[in-house]
Design a protein around this motif. Sequence first.
Motif, mmCIF file in Angstrom:
data_model
loop_
_atom_site.group_PDB
_atom_site.id
_atom_site.type_symbol
_atom_site.label_atom_id
_atom_site.label_comp_id
_atom_site.label_asym_id
_atom_site.label_seq_id
_atom_site.Cartn_x
_atom_site.Cartn_y
_atom_site.Cartn_z
ATOM 1 N N ARG A 1 0.815 -1.221 0.000
ATOM 2 C CA ARG A 1 0.000 0.000 0.000
ATOM 3 C C ARG A 1 0.845 1.266 0.000
ATOM 4 O O ARG A 1 0.476 2.256 -0.625
ATOM 5 N N SER A 2 1.961 1.218 0.717
ATOM 6 C CA SER A 2 2.731 2.459 0.892
ATOM 7 C C SER A 2 3.357 2.949 -0.416
ATOM 8 O O SER A 2 3.413 4.160 -0.654
ATOM 9 N N ALA B 1 2.575 6.511 -2.054
ATOM 10 C CA ALA B 1 3.665 7.473 -2.258
ATOM 11 C C ALA B 1 3.673 7.971 -3.699
ATOM 12 O O ALA B 1 3.828 9.176 -3.942
#
Lengths: 384, 208
Positions: free
Chosen positions: B3-4, B8
Amino acid sequence: MSSTVVLLWLVLSTVAPPVPFVQDTPNDAGKSITIRWQLAPELTPDFVLLRRSCERESTQVVATLGAGDNGYIDENVCDGVRYSYQLGVVLGADTVWGEPSQWVVSKPQWFNWARLNILIAMILFFALVIYFIEHAKAGRHLFVRRIAGLDAVEEAVGRATEMGKPIVYVPGLGSVADIATIASLNILGEVAKKTAQYDSALLVPNRDPIVYTVAREVVKEAYTRAGRPDAFKPDNIFYVTSEQFAYAAAVDGLMVREKPATNFFLGTFWAESLILAETGATTGAIQIAGTDSVFQLPFFITACDYTLIGEELYAASAYLSREPLLLGSLKGQDMGKLVILVVIVLGSALLLLSALPGLKFFQEVSNFFNVSGINLTGTGLPLG
Amino acid sequence: MRRSIPLAICLIMGIVMMVQFFVPHPISVGFYDLTTKWIRIVSAFALVLGVGSLILYHLDRLQRRRAGWVYSIVTLVALVVTAVIGLVWGVKPGSPLQEVIFKNMLVPLNASMFAILAFYMASAAYRAFRARTKEAALLLIAAFIVMLGMVPVGAAIWGKLPEVAEWILSVPNMAAKRAIVFGVALGAIATSLKVILGIERGWLGGGK
């Protein structure tokens, strides 16, 4: 013969063309120079515009202009090169040249000042949204008005469970880049959570392959979060076709065959909106629709039981999930609308005032609110 | 990590594209053009997922002999035939794909579906114009005036009727339309901001 020459000399001496005012075209990507001139009222002939380049030591006629023209955008120049322009009045076979303009250099800009008002409005709106998000984070209560269409979601899913029939969820025909599609996928997550809890079948036909991929992940995640990962059926979320009416025909067929208890039409819709909604209505299903297209809303309002009008579609995920962060942004939106309302009233008052003699200044103030940042000038089009 | 990284990318690209809107410099314009090309390329790859889903879905229907399984045969045959014709004879004007499949099959089918809309409109109008409530009665009266004002017989009945119809369209109707458009525009901006800041994560498949 000699009298004709004298007459011609007299005419030519009185129609000296104006000196053009030149400037680098503002707020552009370079390679463009704007030329303007003041026309003397007695001047009615055609003009030719001559361009002189300093570095290349070349002269070239860049345009032939009509008597009514008072400007030209030359988009056939090089950045960093000095140019001068000269106007010539065409009188039969003769051309009378005016004084050349000052030298001008074209260069690209790093900021579009014509969009400054948009930037200010954007910063103001973002600040409002972020303020209310922080407000919500602090745990303060935020009131959100009732939206009937969203209150009916629970009832619609429950009805499907009671009847033992599936739910059809159409996420619109837009791509994943459409905001309405993103909003629809957020609602799909909430609807899927409820169908997982109630153990109803959820069918999601898709028109866009990327939306299909995301929709499948959304439903899978919702079932997992509801503690029912075993109930998730990946085959129920499927891609149909990218063809608009072929997709409409496929969804119509699905509704006629499966006789769903509930239909959701949420997202971007075009001409097929009524084909879908009316077919769904004939099958006797409860229908909840929502779109941001003002052209399709009347069709949905007519053929569906509940319709989310415009922004209600975007508010749905906040309304259903009741997450403070999402509710905060919703309040920010409402405040943004209030600001717009104040600006409209203020702008109207300024326009009224500017009509009074001696108060023309207000016209300049109201002009600031014009969205003139988008450069619509074409290549070499005269500025009439 | 799953997810990160997308979050980002979304945050960086969102801010960059916002800045790009205010920068007319060729570097900025070039970056925008490059981005749109990338979007088209990524979208083309996604089509593979879609076609895969379509094949699996219809094969499953065939295997289980579900209601309307015969149509699944039609779909799969059409998919294969269209792909073969396109790959062998090309997609240029004059090719069998253009002349036979597109002009003589797809266009008439699309036109037929679009034509059905007229009948749906009639049935929807019938339902909408039954004056059961105050709002429905108002809608019925307004629609009647507008429709009558748009045809020659309206002007024959009363000369001012086309003007009244035009006024209904350009004043109360336009006011309501603009109110919706304002809401939609602000809603779109707020939703975009939520997506960029990672508050709205539905597009990632939900979850925290």
